[in-house]
Design an enzyme around this catalytic site. Sequence first.
Site, short mmCIF file in Angstrom:
data_model
loop_
_atom_site.label_atom_id
_atom_site.label_comp_id
_atom_site.label_asym_id
_atom_site.label_seq_id
_atom_site.Cartn_x
_atom_site.Cartn_y
_atom_site.Cartn_z
N THR A 1 -3.90 6.05 3.18
CA THR A 1 -2.50 5.84 2.54
C THR A 1 -2.21 6.43 1.64
O THR A 1 -1.68 7.68 1.34
CB THR A 1 -1.64 4.80 3.02
OG1 THR A 1 -1.32 4.16 3.83
CG2 THR A 1 0.04 5.71 2.84
N LYS B 1 0.92 -1.16 -0.08
CA LYS B 1 0.17 0.10 0.14
C LYS B 1 1.05 1.22 0.17
O LYS B 1 0.59 2.05 -0.55
CB LYS B 1 -1.30 -0.05 1.34
CG LYS B 1 -0.38 -0.05 2.75
CD LYS B 1 -0.44 1.42 3.26
CE LYS B 1 0.11 1.15 4.30
NZ LYS B 1 0.90 3.02 4.25
O1 G3P Z 1 3.29 7.59 6.56
P1 G3P Z 1 3.61 6.42 5.24
O2 G3P Z 1 2.77 6.13 4.26
O3 G3P Z 1 4.80 5.43 5.56
O4 G3P Z 1 1.38 5.40 6.16
C1 G3P Z 1 1.70 5.09 7.75
C2 G3P Z 1 0.36 4.35 8.00
O5 G3P Z 1 1.37 3.33 6.83
C3 G3P Z 1 -1.03 4.42 8.02
O6 G3P Z 1 -1.69 3.40 7.81
#
Ligand code: G3P
Length: 295
Positions: free
Chosen positions: A218, A161
Amino acid sequence: MKLAVIGAGKWGQALYHAFSQKNDVVITSRSHKDIPHFVSMKEALEYEYLVIAIPAQAVRGWLEENFVDKGQKILVAAKGIETATGSFLNEIYGEFVDADRLAFISGPSFAAEVQKSLPTALVISSTNLELAKTYADALPEYIRGYVNDDVIGEEVAGAYKNVIAIAGGVCDGLKLGNNARAALISRGLVEMTRFGEAFGAKTETFLSLGGAGDLFLTASSTLSRNYRVGIGLAQGKKIEDILEELGEVAEGVPTAKALYLLAKQKEIYLPIATEVHAMLEEGKDPRQSVRDLLG
Ligand SMILES: O=P(O)(O)OC[C@H](O)CO
Ligand SMILES: NC(=O)c1ccc[n+]([C@@H]2O[C@H](COP(=O)([O-])OP(=O)(O)OC[C@H]3O[C@@H](n4cnc5c(N)ncnc54)[C@H](O)[C@@H]3O)[C@@H](O)[C@H]2O)c1
């Protein structure tokens, strides 16, 4: 329950806050931080229950340098695939600790919101469901903890993701509209599921919190570091400058390369991850990537 959190970045500190609601928790990191109950790495590693929030690409080196197996249980709080070897985190940690002492936390969870005690739902996966439940029971009232045994599926979902989130940032940065972002996220879900199934993941895992939930969160929010990487790419910035400005980890950047290499090795069709890799590693024009994805 007594817990030690290792890694005092945004996620480590958020989990320290969360677990401190109901448990005796200490925290440590490689450099001292002015946080209550901050202890030395040595003292933290004496705890039976650990929570390790060190970024995926740094895990192997940290384990080799610091970890001595004394029967500790570990909740792995990182999301990513090791670029150098294509290893998942359960494989890396599995070289140091039996699988039945490993659990993995994933799901839609911006650290900033967990730090504010906002309602959150997360998944704790382990081949040892009793261990997963032990960690889930230690979560505070404002975090609903679900447990399952599909470690591979949750790992793939949490790592993948981040790569789709970069594409989401590109999409919004180019002002392509809501239709385009919805199409990208939907196809990204299909792509991560295809990849996960190739490694033995359960299809239904991708329909829940760790997959669709974390992806929707995200890939459409500036709270995401990975989404912000995509915005920067759309603005024509170099990845080195984007990461310097960010000042925090964006796991999707190294994971995109890991996915690209694994896709070639196992001949899996990953069009979005391939374009994200091309933008990051070859400086491909994001507009051309979009045209190639729509073509
Ligand atoms: O800031 P990111 O893109 O690393 O996302 C943070 C967390 O994984 C969200 O679930
Ligand atoms: N921030 C979030 O919202 C969030 C939410 C869920 C999961 N995560 C995951 O948590 C993990 C950590 O991310 P973060 O948000 O805390 O990042 P961060 O950039 O805020 O902090 C990273 C921390 O790791 C430490 N670190 C880096 N290299 C290290 C090494 N070689 N040895 C020891 N420590 C090292 C840094 O000192 C820093 O304290 C990532 O895998 C991320 O995907 C983050």
